[in-house]
Structures are given as structure tokens and as C-alpha cells.
Design an enzyme around this catalytic site. Sequence first.
Site, short mmCIF file in Angstrom:
data_model
loop_
_atom_site.label_atom_id
_atom_site.label_comp_id
_atom_site.label_asym_id
_atom_site.label_seq_id
_atom_site.Cartn_x
_atom_site.Cartn_y
_atom_site.Cartn_z
N PRO A 2 0.89 -1.17 0.08
CA PRO A 2 0.23 0.51 0.14
C PRO A 2 0.80 1.11 0.24
CG PRO A 2 -0.55 -1.25 1.62
CD PRO A 2 0.73 -1.77 1.12
N GLU A 3 0.48 2.06 -1.08
CA GLU A 3 1.24 3.70 -0.90
C GLU A 3 0.12 4.24 -1.24
OE1 GLU A 3 3.87 4.06 -4.37
OE2 GLU A 3 4.05 1.45 -4.47
N HIS A 112 -3.26 -13.98 11.41
CA HIS A 112 -2.44 -13.06 11.16
C HIS A 112 -2.89 -11.12 11.40
CE1 HIS A 112 0.54 -15.22 9.43
NE2 HIS A 112 -0.01 -15.54 8.91
N ARG A 131 2.63 -10.11 7.27
CA ARG A 131 4.59 -9.62 7.67
C ARG A 131 4.69 -8.34 8.45
NH1 ARG A 131 6.98 -9.23 2.10
NH2 ARG A 131 5.33 -10.87 1.51
N ARG A 169 21.06 17.66 -3.28
CA ARG A 169 21.08 16.13 -2.96
C ARG A 169 21.86 14.95 -3.42
NH1 ARG A 169 18.46 15.57 2.38
NH2 ARG A 169 17.12 16.93 1.89
#
Length: 288
Positions: A2-3, A112, A131, A169
Site C-alpha cells: 500500500p502506497e 495474522h 508480515r 541532494r
Amino acid sequence: MPELPEVETIARGVDQRVRGDVIAQAWFSSHREPFKTRPEQQARGLEGRVILSVHRTGKHIVCELGALGAKPAARGKQEKGPEPTPEAQWIVHLGMTGRLLVTTPDGSMAPHTHARLSLASGRELRFVDPRRFGRLEFRDLGRKSGFAASGAEPLVIEAAEFAALFRGRRLAIKAALLNQNLLAGVGNIYADESLFRAGIRPLRMAGRLTRLELERLRTGLREVLEHAIRLGGSSVSDYVDADGVKGFFQLEHCVYQRAEHPCRRCETPIRRIVVAGRGTHFCPKCQR
DNA sequence: ACAGGCTCCTGCAGGC
DNA sequence: TGCCTGCAGGAGCCTG
């Protein structure tokens, strides 16, 4: 995984289903992770509270919680009644494999499952994460400030601010896009897809991109995120929305997980390299 | 201060 | 068929 678009889709779906509901009881698994706040403390803070709204900030889902009896603002209504002030927040980060689902209590418990919130309406809000890279946090706003993502919002950031993020950067632009302290919500899929749209190679040094390239990247990123939100996100791995329904954006990926496949624009085979430890996909002809 | 690398965790794919 | 190995990756932490 998921983003931003997937988290946005989930937050909207959950908001639609639980806004105004009351958390009757909270249950947490006994795993050490994925709790940023101790489970007992989360349960104590959550039980008896009203869910005022659910929204997304970066890759985080934020549930605004009020005192019992507080009335949430109606969604999308013009009439602006006094917005009830949240007393607390429940913050969910889905990690790689996390899911936030609204179910009926009799729905079978997925393996889970780490959290179950029983709601007064009879439904349940469940957090499932095989996870365990996800995180659950409870914030009492009387003691702590509200949650804020550290990076800028890619959907609204202006050109000058965007360019300033990368100035000086000395790292690959792909790595910079993944840094949540710069932009909040961009992950591996949309980093690759936005670089393709902008025609920029992932290994280019962030601080060396021209103003024009940065502007193509900003608009490409926004377009790809907005398009993915419209399609309900990308279903790779095991992403599903609040109802357990998959999104469709993965069918439109131009480069992500398309190594050796022909580029959709020029038919050159898509290449896969590793940047910042992440699988990275690009078209060697379209991206310079 | 900044950049890069390691770590957590499980499911799944690939090889033998 | 079944076992084993290796890989995927977000973000926090450690190191240089």
C-alpha cells in the site's frame, strides 16, 4: 504494497463505513509487534470513543476519535456545524502487507489478525498483517500533538517547494522519492511510474535535475497518483480495500514489475536494476 | 547532516 | 511431490 493511492482508497472506504460508530471493545494479538503504543494502552484509549472521521496522511490512516456522545460532522455536507474536536487519534500504518477491513463479527478471522475493534453498530474494524511491518499507534491529544507526516503531500505540493526538496541532494532521485521525510506517501510503485512519466532515469542524482525535469516529475507524480486513486489503487501482493476488493491500477503500470516486457511507448524492453535496495524498473530509451 | 546499508517478517517462486 | 533457499520491501536504526 500500500502506497498513497491504496491508503487513500482504504481510508475513504473505512470512513464511509465507520464514521459516527462507537468503539465498544478493542482486542489486540499478543505479538510484540506491530504496536507503537502498548496494546493495553491502545485498548484503554479506544474503548468508548466515537470515530469522528478517518483520513489519510502520507501512508498513514488516521482515525480521529471523540468523547462518547460527540457527533461527527456529516460527510460532504455544506452546512458547517461546529466540528467536534478530536480527543485522540488511532494511527494505522499498513507496512507491506497490512489490511484494514470492516467486517461483520461472524466473518471468519483471517490468519495474522492483530487487532479487532468491535463497534456499537455490530460491525468490526480489523487489522490484518502477515508480515508485521505495519504499525498501530494511539495518541491522546491531551498529552501529545496530533499526527503529522514529516514529508510534503505530493498531491498538493507547488513547483518551488518541490524543487527545493531535492536541491543539493547527492543521492539517486529514486531513493529521494522514497524518503518519507521529503515526500510522504510515495513508495516503490509510484516512484518508478512517475519517473517513467517524467522521462528521468532512476539513478540520476536528485540535486542535478533541471528545473524542467523536476516540474515534469512533480506533475507526472501527481497525475499517476490521482489516476491510481480513481482506479482504487494497485493490487500487487495482497492489497485490498476496506471491503476486501482489489484495485485496478496494476493493469496500467508502464514499468513497475514489467522487466523484459516491451515499453508501452517505444517497445524497448524494460530494464530492472536495484536502487537503494529496491527493485527499480525503467525504459532505457524513454528515460534519460 | 547526510547517505547508505542492515534488520525486521512471512509468503511465495524457483530449483533440485 | 516436497523440501529448501532466496527474494520482496517500508521504515527505523546504526554506521561511516
